[in-house]
Design a protein around this motif. Structure first.
Motif, PDB file in Angstrom:
ATOM      1  N   THR A   1       0.943  -1.136  -0.151  1.00  0.00           N
ATOM      2  CA  THR A   1      -0.031  -0.048   0.007  1.00  0.00           C
ATOM      3  C   THR A   1       0.923   1.202  -0.020  1.00  0.00           C
ATOM      4  N   LEU A   2       1.776   1.294   0.791  1.00  0.00           N
ATOM      5  CA  LEU A   2       2.905   2.426   1.027  1.00  0.00           C
ATOM      6  C   LEU A   2       3.511   2.567  -0.233  1.00  0.00           C
ATOM      7  N   GLY A   3       4.128   1.578  -0.860  1.00  0.00           N
ATOM      8  CA  GLY A   3       4.727   1.757  -2.196  1.00  0.00           C
ATOM      9  C   GLY A   3       3.906   2.096  -3.189  1.00  0.00           C
ATOM     10  N   ARG A   4       2.586   2.009  -3.282  1.00  0.00           N
ATOM     11  CA  ARG A   4       1.853   2.244  -4.308  1.00  0.00           C
ATOM     12  C   ARG A   4       1.461   3.637  -4.482  1.00  0.00           C
TER      13      ARG A   4
ATOM     14  N   ILE B   1       4.244   7.715  -4.388  1.00  0.00           N
ATOM     15  CA  ILE B   1       4.841   8.339  -5.510  1.00  0.00           C
ATOM     16  C   ILE B   1       4.759   9.749  -5.183  1.00  0.00           C
ATOM     17  N   LYS B   2       3.629  10.358  -4.825  1.00  0.00           N
ATOM     18  CA  LYS B   2       3.648  11.600  -4.496  1.00  0.00           C
ATOM     19  C   LYS B   2       4.317  12.171  -3.094  1.00  0.00           C
ATOM     20  N   SER B   3       4.211  11.327  -2.287  1.00  0.00           N
ATOM     21  CA  SER B   3       5.174  11.897  -0.962  1.00  0.00           C
ATOM     22  C   SER B   3       6.544  11.498  -1.086  1.00  0.00           C
ATOM     23  N   THR B   4       7.074  10.548  -1.845  1.00  0.00           N
ATOM     24  CA  THR B   4       8.440  10.402  -2.319  1.00  0.00           C
ATOM     25  C   THR B   4       8.785  11.866  -3.227  1.00  0.00           C
TER      26      THR B   4
ATOM     27  N   LYS C   1       3.943  23.393  -7.149  1.00  0.00           N
ATOM     28  CA  LYS C   1       3.854  23.806  -8.374  1.00  0.00           C
ATOM     29  C   LYS C   1       4.676  22.965  -9.540  1.00  0.00           C
ATOM     30  N   LEU C   2       5.670  22.134  -8.956  1.00  0.00           N
ATOM     31  CA  LEU C   2       6.496  21.445  -9.603  1.00  0.00           C
ATOM     32  C   LEU C   2       5.631  19.921  -9.844  1.00  0.00           C
ATOM     33  N   TRP C   3       4.974  19.417  -8.726  1.00  0.00           N
ATOM     34  CA  TRP C   3       4.316  18.418  -8.943  1.00  0.00           C
ATOM     35  C   TRP C   3       2.792  18.457 -10.002  1.00  0.00           C
ATOM     36  N   ASP C   4       2.578  19.885  -9.952  1.00  0.00           N
ATOM     37  CA  ASP C   4       1.485  20.014 -10.812  1.00  0.00           C
ATOM     38  C   ASP C   4       2.021  19.981 -12.166  1.00  0.00           C
TER      39      ASP C   4
END
Ligand code: AVW
Length: 250
Positions: free
Chosen positions: A15-18, A21-24, A39-42
């Motif tokens: 679950t955590l691995g999936r 990606i956003k928190s990584t 801003k970069l994530w968007d």
């Protein structure tokens, strides 16, 4: 109970691995203080979200690159091909001497990650994404092609490339280094291209390899070319001894 703990642990890990990606992305991004990570994530997401994962062209990442442009790192830019581990082992400790794409914000944030979108969804997926060669315009491959081009565009002065002496064709025309980066070296910016051939115990090629002749011939005539065979242990020594001057690493 041991079995239950094992199953719980496995499913938690999955679950955590999936999910992550956003928190990584954010935790890696926040190490670079001067950027707005949201801003970069968007900008990152707009490249592939809600799209067929085989229809993400390199240009899809133009807004992301524009939001975090690469800085000129004259005399420090380090390229590599099939030498990822030894190069990053060195640059992690000697970023006073050498900087790879993966030491920059965008490169480090996305290093070793897989991602894609899906038509009709605004989510980011990290499983079931196309493999590197499954289709050319997949989100991961297009990102590395686009960011490598941008990174090569700002290279200047003395440029170094680490190639692998343990493979048949150290300068491979299908690599990103050969197909995307080298063609962007122009003599008005890049003065020297210094190849470091990483030599391990069972090396099968070195600076005399014919593919290196192709490299020498494909670069601008105004760029000076050199190649040096350097043992892997010598490179590691440079990493472990900060007192070694950058120019004396090999
Ligand atoms: P590389 P490059 N499947 O060591 O010259 C999955 O061949 O191409 O060196 N991932 C792949 C594949 C594949 N078949 N091929 C390449 N990759 C990915 C950026 C993977 O992430 C820097 F500036 C692998 O670690 C270097 O100068 C990475 O591409 C230059 O591009 C490098 O493959 C190295 O590219």
């Amino acid at each position: 109970t041991a079995l239950i703990i094992l199953i719980l642990g496995l499913s938690l890990g999955l679950t955590l691995g999936r999910r992550n990606i956003k928190s990584t992305f954010f935790s890696r991004c926040e190490k670079f203080k001067e950027y707005d990570c949201q801003k970069l994530w968007d900008a990152f997401q707009q490249a592939y979200v809600n799209k067929d994962p085989c229809k993400v062209p390199v240009e899809a990442y133009d807004p992301l690159i524009a939001a975090a442009p690469f800085k000129h790192q004259c005399n420090k830019t380090m390229f590599w091909s099939k030498t990822k581990d030894v190069v990053h082992g060195l640059t992690a400790k000697r970023n006073d001497c050498f900087v790879t794409l993966e030491d920059t914000l965008l490169g480090s944030v996305l290093d070793n990650l897989t991602w894609c979108g899906k038509e009709g969804s605004n989510d980011t997926f990290t499983t079931g994404c196309p493999g590197w060669s499954e289709c050319v315009n997949n989100p991961v491959r297009s990102f590395w092609n686009r960011s490598s081009a941008a990174f090569a565009d700002v290279a200047c002065g003395n440029v170094t490339a680490m190639l692998n002496g343990s493979i048949n064709t150290p300068f491979n025309p299908t690599s990103i280094f050969a197909s995307v980066e080298v063609p962007r070296f122009i003599a008005s910016r890049v003065k020297n291209l210094n190849v470091v051939m990483v030599i391990q115990k069972n090396n099968i090629s070195n600076c005399t390899d014919p593919s290196l002749k192709n490299l020498r011939q494909s670069i601008d005539t105004g760029i000076t070319f050199s190649c040096k065979d350097v043992s892997e242990s010598r490179i590691q020594e440079c990493g472990s001894k900060p007192e070694i001057a950058c120019g004396a690493c090999w």
